[in-house]
Scaffold this motif. Structure first.
Motif, mmCIF file in Angstrom:
data_model
loop_
_atom_site.group_PDB
_atom_site.id
_atom_site.type_symbol
_atom_site.label_atom_id
_atom_site.label_comp_id
_atom_site.label_asym_id
_atom_site.label_seq_id
_atom_site.Cartn_x
_atom_site.Cartn_y
_atom_site.Cartn_z
ATOM 1 N N PHE A 1 38.184 43.359 87.371
ATOM 2 C CA PHE A 1 39.040 43.808 86.285
ATOM 3 C C PHE A 1 39.653 42.648 85.505
ATOM 4 O O PHE A 1 39.838 41.555 86.029
ATOM 5 C CB PHE A 1 40.170 44.688 86.836
ATOM 6 C CG PHE A 1 39.676 45.908 87.541
ATOM 7 C CD1 PHE A 1 39.436 47.081 86.853
ATOM 8 C CD2 PHE A 1 39.426 45.875 88.915
ATOM 9 C CE1 PHE A 1 38.963 48.210 87.498
ATOM 10 C CE2 PHE A 1 38.945 46.997 89.572
ATOM 11 C CZ PHE A 1 38.710 48.160 88.867
ATOM 12 N N GLY A 2 39.949 42.935 84.238
ATOM 13 C CA GLY A 2 40.683 42.007 83.393
ATOM 14 C C GLY A 2 41.793 42.754 82.686
ATOM 15 O O GLY A 2 41.578 43.871 82.192
ATOM 16 N N VAL A 3 42.972 42.158 82.654
ATOM 17 C CA VAL A 3 44.130 42.795 82.019
ATOM 18 C C VAL A 3 44.835 41.771 81.135
ATOM 19 O O VAL A 3 45.012 40.613 81.532
ATOM 20 C CB VAL A 3 45.131 43.328 83.069
ATOM 21 C CG1 VAL A 3 46.356 43.942 82.383
ATOM 22 C CG2 VAL A 3 44.466 44.342 84.002
ATOM 23 N N ALA A 4 45.219 42.199 79.938
ATOM 24 C CA ALA A 4 46.052 41.378 79.069
ATOM 25 C C ALA A 4 47.070 42.285 78.403
ATOM 26 O O ALA A 4 46.723 43.336 77.848
ATOM 27 C CB ALA A 4 45.215 40.653 78.018
ATOM 28 N N PHE A 5 48.329 41.862 78.476
ATOM 29 C CA PHE A 5 49.434 42.629 77.887
ATOM 30 C C PHE A 5 50.347 41.680 77.139
ATOM 31 O O PHE A 5 50.625 40.570 77.606
ATOM 32 C CB PHE A 5 50.219 43.340 78.996
ATOM 33 C CG PHE A 5 51.635 43.699 78.617
ATOM 34 C CD1 PHE A 5 51.893 44.812 77.834
ATOM 35 C CD2 PHE A 5 52.701 42.912 79.038
ATOM 36 C CE1 PHE A 5 53.197 45.131 77.474
ATOM 37 C CE2 PHE A 5 54.006 43.228 78.686
ATOM 38 C CZ PHE A 5 54.257 44.343 77.905
ATOM 39 N N LYS A 6 50.800 42.100 75.963
ATOM 40 C CA LYS A 6 51.801 41.321 75.237
ATOM 41 C C LYS A 6 52.785 42.248 74.551
ATOM 42 O O LYS A 6 52.398 43.110 73.756
ATOM 43 C CB LYS A 6 51.157 40.392 74.205
ATOM 44 C CG LYS A 6 52.184 39.475 73.536
ATOM 45 C CD LYS A 6 51.532 38.376 72.715
ATOM 46 C CE LYS A 6 52.581 37.392 72.204
ATOM 47 N NZ LYS A 6 51.948 36.274 71.450
ATOM 48 N N ASP A 7 54.056 42.065 74.862
ATOM 49 C CA ASP A 7 55.128 42.777 74.192
ATOM 50 C C ASP A 7 55.406 42.041 72.884
ATOM 51 O O ASP A 7 55.785 40.871 72.893
ATOM 52 C CB ASP A 7 56.369 42.779 75.094
ATOM 53 C CG ASP A 7 57.502 43.631 74.533
ATOM 54 O OD1 ASP A 7 57.729 43.590 73.309
ATOM 55 O OD2 ASP A 7 58.168 44.320 75.327
ATOM 56 N N LEU A 8 55.204 42.706 71.769
ATOM 57 C CA LEU A 8 55.309 42.027 70.479
ATOM 58 C C LEU A 8 56.750 41.817 70.022
ATOM 59 O O LEU A 8 56.983 41.167 69.004
ATOM 60 C CB LEU A 8 54.517 42.795 69.415
ATOM 61 C CG LEU A 8 53.007 42.882 69.689
ATOM 62 C CD1 LEU A 8 52.301 43.610 68.565
ATOM 63 C CD2 LEU A 8 52.397 41.496 69.892
ATOM 64 N N GLN A 9 57.703 42.337 70.786
ATOM 65 C CA GLN A 9 59.110 42.063 70.498
ATOM 66 C C GLN A 9 59.613 40.881 71.332
ATOM 67 O O GLN A 9 60.168 39.920 70.795
ATOM 68 C CB GLN A 9 59.991 43.284 70.792
ATOM 69 C CG GLN A 9 59.882 44.400 69.765
ATOM 70 C CD GLN A 9 58.502 45.031 69.706
ATOM 71 O OE1 GLN A 9 57.905 45.115 68.643
ATOM 72 N NE2 GLN A 9 57.984 45.455 70.856
ATOM 73 N N THR A 10 59.400 40.934 72.624
ATOM 74 C CA THR A 10 59.930 39.904 73.530
ATOM 75 C C THR A 10 58.970 38.738 73.717
ATOM 76 O O THR A 10 59.353 37.703 74.245
ATOM 77 C CB THR A 10 60.222 40.504 74.906
ATOM 78 O OG1 THR A 10 58.977 40.894 75.527
ATOM 79 C CG2 THR A 10 61.139 41.717 74.803
ATOM 80 N N GLN A 11 57.702 38.924 73.307
ATOM 81 C CA GLN A 11 56.630 37.941 73.496
ATOM 82 C C GLN A 11 56.232 37.792 74.965
ATOM 83 O O GLN A 11 55.481 36.886 75.326
ATOM 84 C CB GLN A 11 57.020 36.559 72.930
ATOM 85 C CG GLN A 11 57.445 36.588 71.470
ATOM 86 C CD GLN A 11 56.389 37.189 70.556
ATOM 87 O OE1 GLN A 11 55.260 36.735 70.528
ATOM 88 N NE2 GLN A 11 56.758 38.234 69.817
ATOM 89 N N GLU A 12 56.742 38.677 75.819
ATOM 90 C CA GLU A 12 56.394 38.641 77.237
ATOM 91 C C GLU A 12 54.921 39.003 77.417
ATOM 92 O O GLU A 12 54.413 39.899 76.739
ATOM 93 C CB GLU A 12 57.275 39.627 78.010
ATOM 94 C CG GLU A 12 57.243 39.449 79.505
ATOM 95 C CD GLU A 12 58.318 40.269 80.187
ATOM 96 O OE1 GLU A 12 58.896 39.765 81.156
ATOM 97 O OE2 GLU A 12 58.574 41.410 79.748
ATOM 98 N N THR A 13 54.240 38.313 78.310
ATOM 99 C CA THR A 13 52.812 38.550 78.533
ATOM 100 C C THR A 13 52.516 38.741 80.012
ATOM 101 O O THR A 13 53.280 38.321 80.885
ATOM 102 C CB THR A 13 51.962 37.375 78.013
ATOM 103 O OG1 THR A 13 52.391 36.164 78.662
ATOM 104 C CG2 THR A 13 52.083 37.225 76.512
ATOM 105 N N LEU A 14 51.397 39.363 80.262
ATOM 106 C CA LEU A 14 50.885 39.529 81.627
ATOM 107 C C LEU A 14 49.368 39.425 81.565
ATOM 108 O O LEU A 14 48.738 40.079 80.720
ATOM 109 C CB LEU A 14 51.307 40.886 82.197
ATOM 110 C CG LEU A 14 50.912 41.225 83.647
ATOM 111 C CD1 LEU A 14 51.882 42.246 84.230
ATOM 112 C CD2 LEU A 14 49.484 41.756 83.766
#
Length: 293
Positions: free
Chosen positions: A41-54
């Motif tokens: 698996f591959g996962v990418a997440f980015k909160d466009l307000q806080t710039q938090e990523t996973l």
């Protein structure tokens, strides 16, 4: 008063430090869920307000399946902006294409295409916009190959590099068997797909008008088994899926009711039980939503 300030700043410090492990805790929960399914698996997440990523295997290469249709859509809008054609221009619907290996002709098999209605249009004309719409919302392979003939895969690939996506490979259209046999396949990474959807969300892919139009198309996606599956009905998802044997993908922008948004990419390969893979990825989408709602 001094005690009040100390208490306030102590609480603030605790809140700041409490936020830091939150993403790592979420990552551990996601990894634990993925371990219950046989596959990669591959996962990418980015909160466009806080710039938090996973990220989980963010730079791992995956067969693109139909997620490569998003880069093709971007290239269509880019060339339309450059006045190479108008989106309202009509072109002939055909089912004959050339292999990138030797130029030999091949046709698509209707049984392998989720958009079988497109085949009724062969010999007729459709607008470039309508072909793009069909390529995204029902993942028409026929529309995809027609559009790749129009804009050229090499141009789509070059545009990905310009947007900062260094590892996406848009080499060819769909069902080019000779290319497949030589390992010449379209590929993506979770990180790169995240980058291009972020560009669309921020209205920086092509221009604002084009991004607004692309988002409207992506919002009409008909395959909703992964990212949107467990989300509330007032949450909108502009996304593109992809699936072949052992592969289930979803990638897009999640719009929350309060105006916040985030980008999420979920990729998989070597799935021995695709239904379980889809369920696990939908669970992850819900976990991420719950962490930001």
């Amino acid at each position: 008063m001094k005690l009040l300030y100390l208490t306030f700043f102590s609480c603030l410090s605790l809140c700041v430090f409490a936020q830091k492990p939150a993403i790592s805790s979420l990552k551990e929960t996601i990894q634990a869920r993925l371990k219950t399914v046989e596959g990669e698996f591959g996962v990418a997440f980015k909160d466009l307000q806080t710039q938090e990523t996973l990220f989980i295997n963010g730079h791992e290469n995956f067969h693109a399946a139909s997620t490569m249709k998003t880069p093709v859509m971007i290239e269509v809008f880019k060339q339309a902006k450059a006045k190479k054609f108008n989106l309202t221009d009509s072109i002939l619907v055909k089912n004959e294409f050339k292999s990138i290996v030797d130029g030999s002709p091949f046709k698509l098999d209707i049984s392998d295409d989720s958009a079988d209605d497109m085949y009724r249009q062969i010999g007729k004309k459709m607008t470039i916009y309508d072909l793009t719409y069909q390529m995204i919302i029902v993942s028409s392979n026929l529309a995809t190959n027609i559009l790749i003939d129009l804009v050229d895969a090499k141009n789509a690939n070059a545009t990905m590099r310009q947007l900062g996506a260094q590892d996406i490979q848009v080499l060819r259209g769909v069902e080019d068997t000779k290319a497949f046999q030589k390992g010449l396949n379209n590929s993506v990474t979770a990180y790169d797909l995240m980058l291009i959807f972020e560009k669309i969300a921020l209205k920086k892919a092509v221009n604002k008008k084009a991004c607004d139009a692309m988002i409207r198309i992506l919002l009409d996606q008909k395959f909703n088994e992964i990212i949107p599956a467990q989300l509330p009905t007032n949450v909108n998802v502009a996304h593109k899926t992809g699936s072949i044997t052992g592969v289930q993908h979803d990638s897009g922008i999640v719009f929350l009711p309060d105006g916040r948004k985030y980008v999420l990419v979920l990729l998989s390969k070597k799935l021995t039980n695709p239904k379980e893979g889809v369920k696990a990825l939908a669970d992850i989408s819900r976990l991420i939503y719950d962490s930001v709602k």
